[in-house]
Design a protein around this motif. Structure first.
Motif, mmCIF file in Angstrom:
data_model
loop_
_atom_site.group_PDB
_atom_site.id
_atom_site.type_symbol
_atom_site.label_atom_id
_atom_site.label_comp_id
_atom_site.label_asym_id
_atom_site.label_seq_id
_atom_site.Cartn_x
_atom_site.Cartn_y
_atom_site.Cartn_z
ATOM 1 N N CYS A 142 0.819 -1.210 0.000
ATOM 2 C CA CYS A 142 0.000 0.000 0.000
ATOM 3 C C CYS A 142 0.858 1.268 0.000
ATOM 4 N N LEU A 143 2.171 1.115 -0.091
ATOM 5 C CA LEU A 143 3.069 2.257 0.060
ATOM 6 C C LEU A 143 3.515 2.837 -1.273
ATOM 7 N N ARG A 144 3.971 4.091 -1.219
ATOM 8 C CA ARG A 144 4.560 4.744 -2.375
ATOM 9 C C ARG A 144 5.985 4.232 -2.587
ATOM 10 N N GLN A 145 6.546 4.493 -3.754
ATOM 11 C CA GLN A 145 7.856 3.964 -4.104
ATOM 12 C C GLN A 145 8.943 4.424 -3.134
ATOM 13 N N THR A 146 8.914 5.697 -2.746
ATOM 14 C CA THR A 146 9.928 6.195 -1.822
ATOM 15 C C THR A 146 9.830 5.509 -0.469
ATOM 16 N N GLU A 147 8.612 5.239 -0.030
ATOM 17 C CA GLU A 147 8.416 4.542 1.241
ATOM 18 C C GLU A 147 8.872 3.089 1.138
ATOM 19 N N LEU A 148 8.588 2.467 0.010
ATOM 20 C CA LEU A 148 9.055 1.096 -0.212
ATOM 21 C C LEU A 148 10.568 1.010 -0.108
ATOM 22 N N HIS A 149 11.249 1.981 -0.690
ATOM 23 C CA HIS A 149 12.710 1.999 -0.652
ATOM 24 C C HIS A 149 13.197 2.081 0.793
ATOM 25 N N GLN A 150 12.580 2.912 1.605
ATOM 26 C CA GLN A 150 12.968 3.035 3.001
ATOM 27 C C GLN A 150 12.760 1.724 3.749
ATOM 28 N N GLU A 151 11.636 1.064 3.473
ATOM 29 C CA GLU A 151 11.313 -0.168 4.192
ATOM 30 C C GLU A 151 12.218 -1.335 3.784
ATOM 31 N N HIS A 177 2.568 -8.726 -0.429
ATOM 32 C CA HIS A 177 3.535 -8.286 -1.433
ATOM 33 C C HIS A 177 2.829 -8.156 -2.780
ATOM 34 N N SER A 178 3.480 -7.472 -3.680
ATOM 35 C CA SER A 178 2.963 -7.248 -5.026
ATOM 36 C C SER A 178 4.164 -7.208 -5.956
ATOM 37 N N ARG A 179 3.921 -7.028 -7.244
ATOM 38 C CA ARG A 179 5.029 -6.949 -8.184
ATOM 39 C C ARG A 179 5.956 -5.785 -7.829
ATOM 40 N N ALA A 184 11.104 -3.868 -5.547
ATOM 41 C CA ALA A 184 11.850 -3.047 -4.588
ATOM 42 C C ALA A 184 12.769 -3.906 -3.730
ATOM 43 N N VAL A 185 12.317 -5.079 -3.363
ATOM 44 C CA VAL A 185 13.134 -5.971 -2.539
ATOM 45 C C VAL A 185 14.348 -6.465 -3.330
#
Length: 270
Positions: A142-151, A177-179, A184-185
């Motif tokens: 449910c997160l934005r790309q920048t937040e995904l990077h932080q996580e 998880h999603s594509r 991001a992982v």
């Protein structure tokens, strides 16, 4: 439904070992006595313990699958992993993989306690693989790309800096998880990731969505025995089920509504 023990890989997902409530429930806290009995059964059945990174090498075709493999994983990083579970694992000569929430390590509990850095290093010194369970345990899909990077990337950096060793595996909070999340992982430098699915893994499983079975307080020795026998659980499937996509769409919509409804001061700063 029964599967040959030679073709299934049980990946057990524990949270807490003890009698403390986690997230205000005992559902995910397996008693010490039950955990001891379950690990004794794993050893008695002649299972070969693997870390997730070791298993990932098999899924990538870089190593052979050992006889009768089993994976023991822990999510969230509660202190009882070092204080209670580790002595049991060592006594039964078993290894495990611990997925910890990076921002909580060594922090005063709120509300649940976390491992500290010394405990993480102790676990690692005894052969327990340390992986990331994200930076702050949010629903990543449910997160934005920048937040995904932080996580994803941010949590890996925190753990590697704190432990002085590489972190190669990731576990998705809540199994979501999603594509975009998997991308991001991968981009963060991980070589494997665990989902949930409540299904049995196998040599054709997705290395970035390894299937696990959640172990609950009432699973018991009989439940572990069934998992080791490959009975009562489906084999992990590829891709996503329609209901999974529908549930994500609902959560994303709800997340967007909540996010827009917040007053400006509580908006994320990055």
């Amino acid at each position: 439904m029964n599967h040959s023990p030679k073709t299934v890989v049980p990946v057990l997902c524990y949270h807490s070992v003890g009698d403390e409530r986690r997230d205000n429930t005992l559902r995910w806290s397996v008693s010490r006595g039950d955990f001891d009995e379950q690990m004794a059964l794993v050893r008695e059945r002649g299972r070969t313990p693997m870390t997730v990174s070791g298993y990932a090498a098999v899924l990538r075709g870089l190593a052979p699958l050992p006889p009768r493999p089993v994976l023991i994983t822990f999510d969230d990083g509660f202190p009882d992993l070092a204080e209670t579970a580790l002595p049991v694992l060592r006594r039964h000569q078993l290894t495990a993989t611990a997925y910890v929430i990076a921002a909580r390590v060594g922090v005063v509990p709120s509300p649940d306690p976390s491992l500290d850095w010394d405990q993480l290093r102790e676990l690692h010194s005894h052969g327990v693989e340390i992986g990331s369970h994200s930076r702050s345990h949010r629903a990543l899909d449910c997160l934005r790309q920048t937040e995904l990077h932080q996580e994803a990337a941010g949590s890996r950096q925190v753990l590697e800096d704190g432990m002085g060793t590489s972190v190669r595996s990731f576990a998705y909070p809540y199994g979501y998880h999603s594509r975009a999340v998997r991308t991001a992982v991968r981009a963060a430098g991980y070589s494997s990731a665990c989902g949930v699915k409540n299904a049995l893994s196998h040599p054709n499983d997705d290395v970035f969505a390894i299937a696990r079975v959640l172990i609950e307080r009432d699973t018991g020795v009989a439940g572990i025995g069934a998992l080791l026998d490959g009975t009562g659980w489906p084999l992990a499937w590829g891709g996503e089920r329609l209901r999974t996509r529908g549930w994500r769409a609902y959560r994303r919509a709800r997340h967007l509504v909540v996010h827009r409804a917040r007053p400006w001061p509580s908006q994320p700063t990055s």
